[in-house]
Scaffold this motif. Structure first.
Motif, PDB file in Angstrom:
ATOM      1  N   LEU A 179       0.833  -1.206   0.000  1.00 18.70           N
ATOM      2  CA  LEU A 179       0.000   0.000   0.000  1.00 18.70           C
ATOM      3  C   LEU A 179       0.873   1.264   0.000  1.00 18.70           C
ATOM      4  O   LEU A 179       0.574   2.235  -0.700  1.00 18.70           O
ATOM      5  N   HIS A 180       1.993   1.229   0.760  1.00 24.44           N
ATOM      6  CA  HIS A 180       2.876   2.399   0.765  1.00 24.44           C
ATOM      7  C   HIS A 180       3.512   2.616  -0.612  1.00 24.44           C
ATOM      8  O   HIS A 180       3.625   3.753  -1.072  1.00 24.44           O
ATOM      9  N   ARG A 181       3.920   1.505  -1.235  1.00 24.02           N
ATOM     10  CA  ARG A 181       4.502   1.641  -2.588  1.00 24.02           C
ATOM     11  C   ARG A 181       3.490   2.278  -3.534  1.00 24.02           C
ATOM     12  O   ARG A 181       3.823   3.133  -4.342  1.00 24.02           O
ATOM     13  N   GLN A 182       2.224   1.838  -3.391  1.00 22.51           N
ATOM     14  CA  GLN A 182       1.172   2.380  -4.268  1.00 22.51           C
ATOM     15  C   GLN A 182       0.950   3.869  -3.982  1.00 22.51           C
ATOM     16  O   GLN A 182       0.844   4.676  -4.916  1.00 22.51           O
ATOM     17  N   LEU A 183       0.891   4.252  -2.696  1.00 21.27           N
ATOM     18  CA  LEU A 183       0.673   5.662  -2.347  1.00 21.27           C
ATOM     19  C   LEU A 183       1.806   6.538  -2.894  1.00 21.27           C
ATOM     20  O   LEU A 183       1.567   7.634  -3.408  1.00 21.27           O
ATOM     21  N   ILE A 184       3.035   6.027  -2.804  1.00 18.84           N
ATOM     22  CA  ILE A 184       4.180   6.802  -3.297  1.00 18.84           C
ATOM     23  C   ILE A 184       4.121   6.904  -4.821  1.00 18.84           C
ATOM     24  O   ILE A 184       4.295   7.985  -5.393  1.00 18.84           O
ATOM     25  N   ALA A 185       3.835   5.768  -5.470  1.00 20.55           N
ATOM     26  CA  ALA A 185       3.786   5.760  -6.935  1.00 20.55           C
ATOM     27  C   ALA A 185       2.690   6.695  -7.443  1.00 20.55           C
ATOM     28  O   ALA A 185       2.844   7.330  -8.490  1.00 20.55           O
ATOM     29  N   ASP A 186       1.593   6.794  -6.693  1.00 24.65           N
ATOM     30  CA  ASP A 186       0.463   7.636  -7.111  1.00 24.65           C
ATOM     31  C   ASP A 186       0.608   9.083  -6.618  1.00 24.65           C
ATOM     32  O   ASP A 186      -0.374   9.837  -6.611  1.00 24.65           O
ATOM     33  N   THR A 187       1.794   9.452  -6.149  1.00 22.89           N
ATOM     34  CA  THR A 187       2.095  10.805  -5.619  1.00 22.89           C
ATOM     35  C   THR A 187       1.114  11.219  -4.518  1.00 22.89           C
ATOM     36  O   THR A 187       0.720  12.373  -4.411  1.00 22.89           O
ATOM     37  N   LEU A 188       0.756  10.236  -3.673  1.00 18.04           N
ATOM     38  CA  LEU A 188      -0.128  10.531  -2.539  1.00 18.04           C
ATOM     39  C   LEU A 188       0.646  10.615  -1.225  1.00 18.04           C
ATOM     40  O   LEU A 188       0.076  10.943  -0.181  1.00 18.04           O
ATOM     41  N   LEU A 189       1.937  10.295  -1.251  1.00 19.90           N
ATOM     42  CA  LEU A 189       2.760  10.286  -0.032  1.00 19.90           C
ATOM     43  C   LEU A 189       4.147  10.780  -0.413  1.00 19.90           C
ATOM     44  O   LEU A 189       4.776  10.237  -1.321  1.00 19.90           O
ATOM     45  N   GLN A 190       4.603  11.837   0.274  1.00 25.09           N
ATOM     46  CA  GLN A 190       5.879  12.455  -0.132  1.00 25.09           C
ATOM     47  C   GLN A 190       6.972  12.398   0.925  1.00 25.09           C
ATOM     48  O   GLN A 190       8.131  12.651   0.617  1.00 25.09           O
ATOM     49  N   GLY A 191       6.611  12.127   2.184  1.00 21.50           N
ATOM     50  CA  GLY A 191       7.632  12.187   3.240  1.00 21.50           C
ATOM     51  C   GLY A 191       7.484  11.057   4.239  1.00 21.50           C
ATOM     52  O   GLY A 191       6.515  10.293   4.204  1.00 21.50           O
ATOM     53  N   ILE A 192       8.465  10.964   5.147  1.00 22.70           N
ATOM     54  CA  ILE A 192       8.436   9.922   6.174  1.00 22.70           C
ATOM     55  C   ILE A 192       9.140  10.443   7.422  1.00 22.70           C
ATOM     56  O   ILE A 192      10.153  11.154   7.324  1.00 22.70           O
TER      57      ILE A 192
END
Ligand SMILES: [Zn+2]
Ligand SMILES: [Zn+2]
Length: 376
Positions: A179-192
């Motif tokens: 799910l995290h990979r998907q969020l990052i790929a979809d530009t929905l998650l930018q930081g950690i």
């Protein structure tokens, strides 16, 4: 090996911030201070905190007062969207209310108060903060991916909170999920968050490097900053240093999207090399250098314009007249080294490994300081 052990000994004892002799700061000096870079401002920000409007213990104006005392440039108010334990005592149908109260109480100051929300879910995806949102109420959606999509629609910057949290990762090891990979790929998650409260995660740092995420460090404070971080004893809250073109919300947001950050945590700096080297070169400078008479022992005054109590290992190729290979450089002060250059030099290079700075797991940067000698 002995050198390394010595350094590790010093480093290990050093990382217990409150125990360093001579490091106790007076309350007036609690301001968190790091120098600007050549062409960018160094803004201090705490982008994760709670009040009674979710599960925190204070009214939002206290968060503002704490930030003003720490001389922060920005805070983000990030109440849990889905977890509202005080709701029977403090009903607030408008989920923007905590931000509104904080923003109003910050108006006499130059503190930027960013509107945010904590998306509070089981792992995956765990908890995430969306900041620079327009309306927290619209984030109340059942489907977690839909929440992230709404945040993006509002132009938010979104980061993964405490991926190492033991309540959601028993072994404390931040671990990527599909799910995290998907969020990052979809530009929905930018930081950690590589730092949350009193925890630091090498694995989160590695994830940030592998997936090109912005490095974030936050207090996630629920109680009082002064108590949690022992501020009266010289401690400090974790903050994100944001390297921005100007002190405005838009410039900060742009810097976060462009990953221009460092984290300041428990006397340790964490950043990519791209940000770390300019930051270290702004913090540590050569103030003056000279020879006394015809002895080729150079006196070199280093200035430290930051809050970091640096732990430096001398890699210059010259031994020092008053120090072993490890030099402690106190915060906001200067220190004169005696460098045995063996012959009179016009200039030379000092090189130090910075043990309390981290650019990747178990990787410490080397700062280079050109020295030009005053003659006469
Ligand atoms: Zn959380
Ligand atoms: Zn939180």
């Amino acid at each position: 090996m002995r050198l390394v052990l010595f350094a590790l000994f010093l480093t290990a004892s050093f990382f217990s911030f409150g125990q360093i002799p001579g490091l106790h700061q007076h309350p007036a000096e609690r301001a968190i201070r790091f120098p600007d870079l050549d062409s960018l401002l160094t803004l201090t920000a705490d982008l994760h905190m709670h009040t009674v409007f979710s599960d925190g213990s204070v009214w939002p104006d206290i968060r503002v007062q704490e930030a003003v005392r720490d001389s922060l440039d920005a805070i983000a108010i990030t109440e849990h969207l889905e977890y509202q334990p005080h709701q029977s005592d403090i009903p607030h149908p408008d989920r923007n209310r905590a931000w509104q109260v904080a923003e109003k109480s910050a108006r006499p100051y130059s503190l930027i108060v960013i509107r945010g929300s904590e998306i509070t879910r089981d792992m995956p995806p765990g908890h995430s903060n969306a900041i620079f949102i327009e309306d927290a109420n619209k984030l109340l959606r059942d489907d977690p991916v839909e929440v992230f999509k709404e945040a993006r629609r509002q132009g938010a910057f979104t980061f993964w909170n405490h991926p190492n949290w033991i309540a959601q990762r028993k072994d404390g090891v931040a671990t990527m999920t599909g799910l995290h990979r998907q969020l990052i790929a979809d530009t929905l998650l930018q930081g950690i968050e590589v730092v949350n409260d009193v925890t630091y995660s090498d694995e989160a740092l590695q994830i940030a490097l592998d997936y090109n995420l912005t490095l974030i460090g936050t207090s996630d404070i629920h109680g009082l900053v002064d108590w949690q971080y022992k501020v009266p004893e010289g401690g400090h809250r974790p903050v994100t240093l944001v390297f921005a073109e100007e002190k405005t919300p838009d410039a900060m947001k742009k810097a976060l999207f462009e990953r221009r950050t460092a984290v300041w945590f428990d006397n340790t700096l964490i950043a990519r090399e791209r940000e770390m080297l300019p930051l270290l070169n702004a913090c540590i400078t050569v103030e003056k250098a000279w020879y006394n008479g015809d002895s080729p022992v150079a006196y070199v005054t280093l200035a430290n314009r930051s809050d970091a109590h640096f732990v430096l290992e001398n890699l210059s190729g010259y031994t020092l007249h008053e120090h072993p290979d490890i030099v402690l450089l106190p915060p906001q002060s200067s220190l004169t080294l005696q460098v045995k250059t063996l012959e009179m030099k016009e200039d030379f290079l000092l090189k130090f490994k910075v043990w309390n700075a981290v650019t990747a797991p178990a990787t410490h940067p080397v700062v280079e300081l050109p020295v030009a000698l005053d003659r006469g």
